[in-house]
Design a protein around this motif. Structure first.
Motif, PDB file in Angstrom:
ATOM      1  N   ALA A  92       0.808  -1.225   0.000  1.00  0.00           N
ATOM      2  CA  ALA A  92       0.000   0.000   0.000  1.00  0.00           C
ATOM      3  C   ALA A  92       0.838   1.271   0.000  1.00  0.00           C
ATOM      4  CB  ALA A  92      -0.937  -0.002   1.210  1.00  0.00           C
ATOM      5  N   HIS A  93       2.057   1.225   0.531  1.00  0.00           N
ATOM      6  CA  HIS A  93       2.886   2.434   0.578  1.00  0.00           C
ATOM      7  C   HIS A  93       3.251   2.921  -0.827  1.00  0.00           C
ATOM      8  CE1 HIS A  93       5.425  -1.180   0.706  1.00  0.00           C
ATOM      9  NE2 HIS A  93       6.242  -0.509  -0.074  1.00  0.00           N
ATOM     10  N   SER A  94       3.113   2.040  -1.839  1.00  0.00           N
ATOM     11  CA  SER A  94       3.472   2.427  -3.208  1.00  0.00           C
ATOM     12  C   SER A  94       2.465   3.380  -3.828  1.00  0.00           C
ATOM     13  CB  SER A  94       3.591   1.179  -4.097  1.00  0.00           C
ATOM     14  OG  SER A  94       4.587   0.304  -3.621  1.00  0.00           O
ATOM     15  N   TYR A  95       1.223   3.358  -3.353  1.00  0.00           N
ATOM     16  CA  TYR A  95       0.190   4.182  -3.998  1.00  0.00           C
ATOM     17  C   TYR A  95      -0.764   4.857  -3.001  1.00  0.00           C
ATOM     18  CZ  TYR A  95      -1.955  -0.433  -3.389  1.00  0.00           C
ATOM     19  OH  TYR A  95      -2.373  -1.627  -2.875  1.00  0.00           O
ATOM     20  N   LEU A  96      -0.532   4.683  -1.692  1.00  0.00           N
ATOM     21  CA  LEU A  96      -1.357   5.350  -0.680  1.00  0.00           C
ATOM     22  C   LEU A  96      -0.479   6.184   0.250  1.00  0.00           C
ATOM     23  CD1 LEU A  96      -3.717   2.373   0.302  1.00  0.00           C
ATOM     24  CD2 LEU A  96      -4.156   4.193  -1.350  1.00  0.00           C
TER      25      LEU A  96
END
Length: 598
Positions: A444-448
């Protein structure tokens, strides 16, 4: 009673959230054996109980000292070698034979007895598996004690699986999904998998959608984007900008969508309700072709107002479906006809749109076969049914083939469409509140992100996912975020997480983020994150009876996220070949993964 084998000591200090315990000097051993089981006294993270009448209060050991808390900071204080002191955080209570409940209604007083918590006590707290519970693993203090999660709270109050690389996140997610699939025949799960790791773990239990797949290709039609998303993708328009060409683009999109209003496969729509944001099919190639004719056309009359289709000096219509522009008579360099077009507002936008349409990487958006435009055989209802209503209950959207700069928009579109279908269908028998759905967001850290500092991340995914975390439960939509960098995740998302499954975390900022966001103020347990074993987690939140340290069950076959066998591979001899890297370079240029057996 003090004569009980479980007797530990007495309460010597009480505040609003914790107590201090003086361990009795009469305990014969620091590791007593009770009912054939060895218990260690003073282990951080273990439970103790304080009987107060017919109430049992429970707490977690936060720290151990050989000085009482009030003397710890006094210079010259002499340690009492014969005593030990425990700082205990209170977490819940059990009244009589009723069920354990989080929170404290009655506090202990000075000199109340404190006892060790035995395995029998833990069984009363965690209970046996019942309807609505899934087994997450075994309690770290007992190999025989299963720990369960309340699935209703875990899904609808949202969850997070956090942990550094190699801590066991993928195994945890796979185990949770498998438990749900095995326990609930009507379950529905959509997994956003940006690295393509999970299809191997659920090969016979899921339907995988992937770009360019011949069986289940992933389609995200361009017309499902709202105007901000589509204009950003097509021409790089920043959110909030409204130049003349942006206004014109909006008007053209709206015009084409309204022309489709009475031709929709899933039911006609009144044109008064249509906006540029409405997910209605239209032919974007036709729109580009119109812009091209407007910009490059030549005309028999010179006036800007009079330059229209009736005055075109057209030689060939071209073919908009194959992106072949119309051909016109060359304009005259003198003041005679044919005259050059004076409508050049859309010059740069026409070029940008054409460039996007020609780029094969975006075929899954611009040429989605059955969902291409108004003349295609299927509409948006078919797309959503295809994602979440099929023979399997797990849908994996494999985004490994999506260009990096489109991950943000793609996740945002998918999430928004599913959210909207649950919202507008909240009272239908086949979706919404009557058929809840769980969305899992891997990596999730890649796009949030907390902040949109990356040039390819503009918050489209973050805004859509935040909406689920803030409002999704009311419409039967729950979410689970999975990340190795919780400090980089949106604060709004973490603030709405009801259950944290935190595996080993070594980064100080990540641990601080979890500590500040986790419920129940379980600072003592969160401090253990850096010392957890692989596959071991601290679980706190609404879906578990009491904050616990748990060994997650191992799931096989594992997701393909494990490290390569370096020593084995480096131990093998290697022969160079002049054909090496040819396929790799072709894959790089075409942005397609090489599909081969491992």
């Amino acid at each position: 009673m003090k004569t009980d084998v479980t007797y530990l000591g007495t309460v010597i200090n009480v505040d609003s959230t914790s107590i201090e315990v003086e361990v009795s000097e009469d305990i014969p051993s620091s590791a007593p054996i009770i009912n054939g089981r060895l218990y260690r006294i003073g282990q951080i993270g273990t439970l103790v109980k304080i009987p107060v009448g017919n109430i049992k209060l429970y707490g977690i050991v936060a720290s151990v000292s050989n000085l009482p808390n009030q003397l710890n900071n006094i210079d010259g204080a002499v340690p009492d070698k014969g005593s030990r002191y425990l700082q205990v955080q209170l977490v819940g209570e059990q009244i009589g034979e009723s069920k354990f409940e989080r929170g404290i209604g009655s506090f202990p007083t000075i000199n109340d007895e404190v006892h060790l918590v035995t395995e029998d006590d833990l069984k009363q707290i965690y209970g046996d598996q019942a309807k609505g519970l899934i087994e997450i693993g075994k309690h770290s203090s007992s190999e025989n004690l299963s720990v369960y999660l309340d699935l209703n709270n875990f899904v609808l109050r949202h969850g997070a699986v956090l942990g550094s690389t190699g801590s066991g996140k993928s195994n945890t997610v796979a185990h949770i999904i498998n438990e749900i699939l095995c326990s609930f025949d009507g379950s529905r799960i959509v997994l956003i998998d940006i690295h393509g790791e999970y299809s191997t773990a659920f090969s016979n239990k899921c339907k995988v959608y992937k770009i360019n797949d011949t069986v289940n290709p992933l389609h995200v039609p361009y017309w499902t984007l709202n105007f901000d998303e589509l204009s950003f993708f097509l021409v790089g328009r920043p959110n909030g900008q409204e130049r003349p060409e942006d206004k014109r683009l909006r008007e053209e999109i709206l015009k084409h969508k309204k022309e489709s209003a009475d031709k929709l496969k899933s039911g006609n729509v009144k044109t008064d309700f249509i906006t540029a944001d409405s997910p209605i099919p239209f032919d974007i190639k036709k729109m580009w072709h119109d812009f091209n004719r407007e910009v490059y056309g030549t005309f028999s009359k010179a006036g800007a107002i009079e330059q229209n289709r009736d005055t075109e000096e057209l030689e060939n219509e071209g073919d908009f479906k194959n992106l072949i522009p119309a051909k016109f008579k060359p304009y005259s360099v003198s003041s005679a006809a044919p005259y050059k077009s004076k409508n050049e507002t859309m010059y740069s936008y026409e070029q940008k749109i054409h460039s996007r349409l020609k780029d094969s990487r975006y075929k899954f958006m611009f040429n989605p076969d059955e969902y291409n435009d108004i003349d295609s055989s299927k509409d948006l209802d078919s797309l959503i049914r295809n994602w979440i209503e099929h023979d399997e209950r797990l849908s994996i959207l494999d985004l490994s083939g999506v260009p990096f700069e489109l991950i943000d928009i793609t996740v945002g579109i998918v999430t928004r469409l599913i959210y909207d279908s649950m919202y507008w269908g909240k009272n239908e028998s086949y979706t919404g509140r009557n058929r809840p759905l769980l969305m899992v967001f891997e990596e999730a850290h890649s796009y949030l992100p907390r902040n949109e500092g990356n040039s390819h991340i503009y918050g489209y995914a973050r805004k859509a996912v935040e909406k689920i975390f803030k409002e999704g439960r009311k419409f039967g939509l729950g979410a689970l975020v999975v990340t190795q960098r919780p400090s980089e995740i949106s604060e709004t998302i973490l603030a709405q997480v009801g259950t944290f499954i935190a595996l080993r975390l070594t980064n100080s900022s990540d641990k601080s983020t979890v500590k500040s966001a986790a419920p129940n103020n379980m600072t003592s347990l969160i401090d253990l994150l850096s010392s957890l074993r692989r596959g071991e987690a601290i679980i706190v939140g609404e879906s578990i009876e009491i904050p616990s340290r748990v060994r997650i069950k191992e799931y096989t076959p594992r997701p393909s996220s494990n490290d390569p066998d370096l020593c084995n591979k480096w131990g093998q001899s290697f022969a160079s070949n002049e054909n090496n890297y040819k396929e790799v370079i072709t894959a790089m240029r075409e942005q397609k993964h090489i599909i081969k057996g491992s």
